[in-house]
Write a protein that holds these residues in place. Structure first.
Motif, mmCIF file in Angstrom:
data_model
loop_
_atom_site.group_PDB
_atom_site.id
_atom_site.type_symbol
_atom_site.label_atom_id
_atom_site.label_comp_id
_atom_site.label_asym_id
_atom_site.label_seq_id
_atom_site.Cartn_x
_atom_site.Cartn_y
_atom_site.Cartn_z
ATOM 1 N N TYR A 1 -13.976 36.349 -27.955
ATOM 2 C CA TYR A 1 -14.586 35.805 -26.741
ATOM 3 C C TYR A 1 -16.058 35.459 -26.903
ATOM 4 C CZ TYR A 1 -10.279 38.026 -25.320
ATOM 5 O OH TYR A 1 -8.964 38.399 -25.245
ATOM 6 N N ASP B 1 -6.693 43.431 -33.180
ATOM 7 C CA ASP B 1 -7.483 43.016 -32.018
ATOM 8 C C ASP B 1 -8.156 44.266 -31.431
ATOM 9 O OD1 ASP B 1 -7.556 40.612 -29.788
ATOM 10 O OD2 ASP B 1 -7.555 42.590 -28.825
ATOM 11 N N ALA B 2 -9.323 44.069 -30.782
ATOM 12 C CA ALA B 2 -10.053 45.225 -30.251
ATOM 13 C C ALA B 2 -9.265 45.986 -29.186
ATOM 14 C CB ALA B 2 -11.385 44.754 -29.673
ATOM 15 N N HIS B 3 -8.343 45.294 -28.517
ATOM 16 C CA HIS B 3 -7.570 45.934 -27.455
ATOM 17 C C HIS B 3 -6.214 46.425 -27.971
ATOM 18 C CE1 HIS B 3 -10.374 43.134 -25.474
ATOM 19 N NE2 HIS B 3 -10.462 44.092 -24.563
ATOM 20 N N HIS C 1 -0.753 39.773 -26.703
ATOM 21 C CA HIS C 1 -0.168 41.112 -26.909
ATOM 22 C C HIS C 1 -0.205 42.030 -25.687
ATOM 23 C CE1 HIS C 1 -4.238 42.943 -28.448
ATOM 24 N NE2 HIS C 1 -4.423 42.066 -27.498
ATOM 25 N N ASP D 1 -12.052 39.781 -31.521
ATOM 26 C CA ASP D 1 -12.947 40.373 -30.511
ATOM 27 C C ASP D 1 -13.520 41.722 -30.931
ATOM 28 O OD1 ASP D 1 -10.538 41.665 -30.239
ATOM 29 O OD2 ASP D 1 -10.279 41.222 -28.106
ATOM 30 N N GLY E 1 -7.298 37.761 -29.262
ATOM 31 C CA GLY E 1 -8.591 37.679 -28.575
ATOM 32 C C GLY E 1 -9.760 37.306 -29.460
HETATM 33 ZN ZN LIG Z 1 -8.510 41.768 -27.369
#
Ligand SMILES: [Zn+2]
Length: 322
Positions: free
Chosen positions: A298, A171-173, A130, A255, A296
């Motif tokens: 990780y 996602d965290a981002h 993304h 993530d 993500g």
């Molecule tokens: Zn992410």
């Protein structure tokens, strides 16, 4: 019957180079093993394999030729992947060992989208790049698999040219690449819940494109996280409009998990599973064809988190007669 799209060609492995980035590039294969072991012989009815990588023609549905040419420059790719040592490798080796698996995953997202239209719910056990923009790669994202999949469905007239598309990103981002890809496409509606203190914090234009923006920080608890989703997602889906949503894409990054080195949030494994069931449940109870991509994650547990959610989602969908 839901579908799981997976190919062994997704997995990046190149003399240990993949370990230079916290991205567990073999998490797809590890998740697949847990999922296929769980379903036993029934997996053959669920599994769909892409037969090839995404073609140049498919990539150019979103990306410019100029950008695709830039990917022959090892220095450029090393920057986009955040793996500096890659810059010393020959271009052909980067393409074969790193970019080619991502083109397989991109093809997987296209295939999963067509499967979702036919069968209601599908998961691509990879994808969700993304951060990739039409003319720029960053944040381990080279190809805009989500943008390409939507364009491919429209091109093949599998969804109506005017059909609305809902994109939900947990996602965290922040999904800045998706925002840039659909910057002037008012048929795509974006919901994004993300850590607003981390990359891509300076991409202000991307954030402005988000239709329902839920910025969160590290102090958020499991209960507050679920409350945000409960409070915001159903209203967002209802606001997309009276005409039915043609397709939903759920970017289910893991993530957000406590201890993830890049996500910097504190969400538990149980809440990630609850989140995935809630999001997909909201989409499916509205009858929206839904595709899930992984994005993500990780930590060493990422593949386990993915497998746990996918197993439950497939069982939920099968029980609903999907
Ligand atoms: Zn992410």
């Amino acid at each position: 019957m839901p579908r799981i799209v997976y190919s062994r060609h997704y997995n990046i492995g190149f003399y240990g180079l993949e370990r230079l980035h916290p991205f567990d590039s073999r998490k797809y294969g590890r998740a697949w093993r847990l999922i296929s072991r769980h379903f036993g012989s029934a997996i053959s009815q669920l599994h769909v394999q892409p037969r090839r990588a995404a073609s140049h023609e498919e990539l150019t549905l979103v990306h410019s030729d100029e950008y695709l040419t830039k990917l022959r420059d090892p220095k450029y790719v090393a920057g986009a992947l955040e793996v500096p040592p890659i810059r010393r490798l020959p271009s052909w080796a980067i393409d074969w060992h790193v970019l080619r698996p991502m083109r397989w995953a991109t093809r997987g997202t296209i295939l999963a989208a067509t499967e979702a239209l036919e069968h209601g719910f599908s998961v691509n056990l990879s994808g969700g790049y993304h951060h990739a923009k039409p003319n720029h790669g960053e944040g381990f994202s080279i190809y805009s698999d989500i943008g390409i999949a939507v364009a491919a469905l429209r091109n093949q007239e599998l969804i109506d040219e005017n059909a609305r598309v809902a994109y939900i990103d947990t996602d965290a981002h922040q999904g800045n690449g998706v925002c840039h890809t659909f910057m002037s496409d008012n048929r795509v509606f974006i919901f994004d819940i993300f850590n607003c203190r981390i990359y891509p914090i300076f991409d202000v234009d991307a954030r402005k494109r988000v239709d329902c923006d839920v910025g969160i920080t590290k102090s958020i608890t499991d209960a507050e996280y679920m409350r945000e989703l409960n409070d915001r997602l159903p209203g967002f889906l209802d606001s997309v409009g009276r005409s039915p949503i043609g397709l939903a894409i759920y970017n289910a990054g893991t993530d957000v998990f406590a201890g993830d080195p890049l996500g910097d949030l504190n969400i538990s494994a149980a809440t990630i599973r609850e989140r995935d069931l809630f999001v997909v449940g909201e989409l499916r109870k509205r009858g929206i064809p839904t595709i899930m991509v992984l994005s993500g994650g990780y930590t060493k547990q990422s593949y386990q988190l993915v497998a746990d959610s996918v197993i439950e989602l497939i069982e939920m969908e099968t029980a609903m007669g999907g």
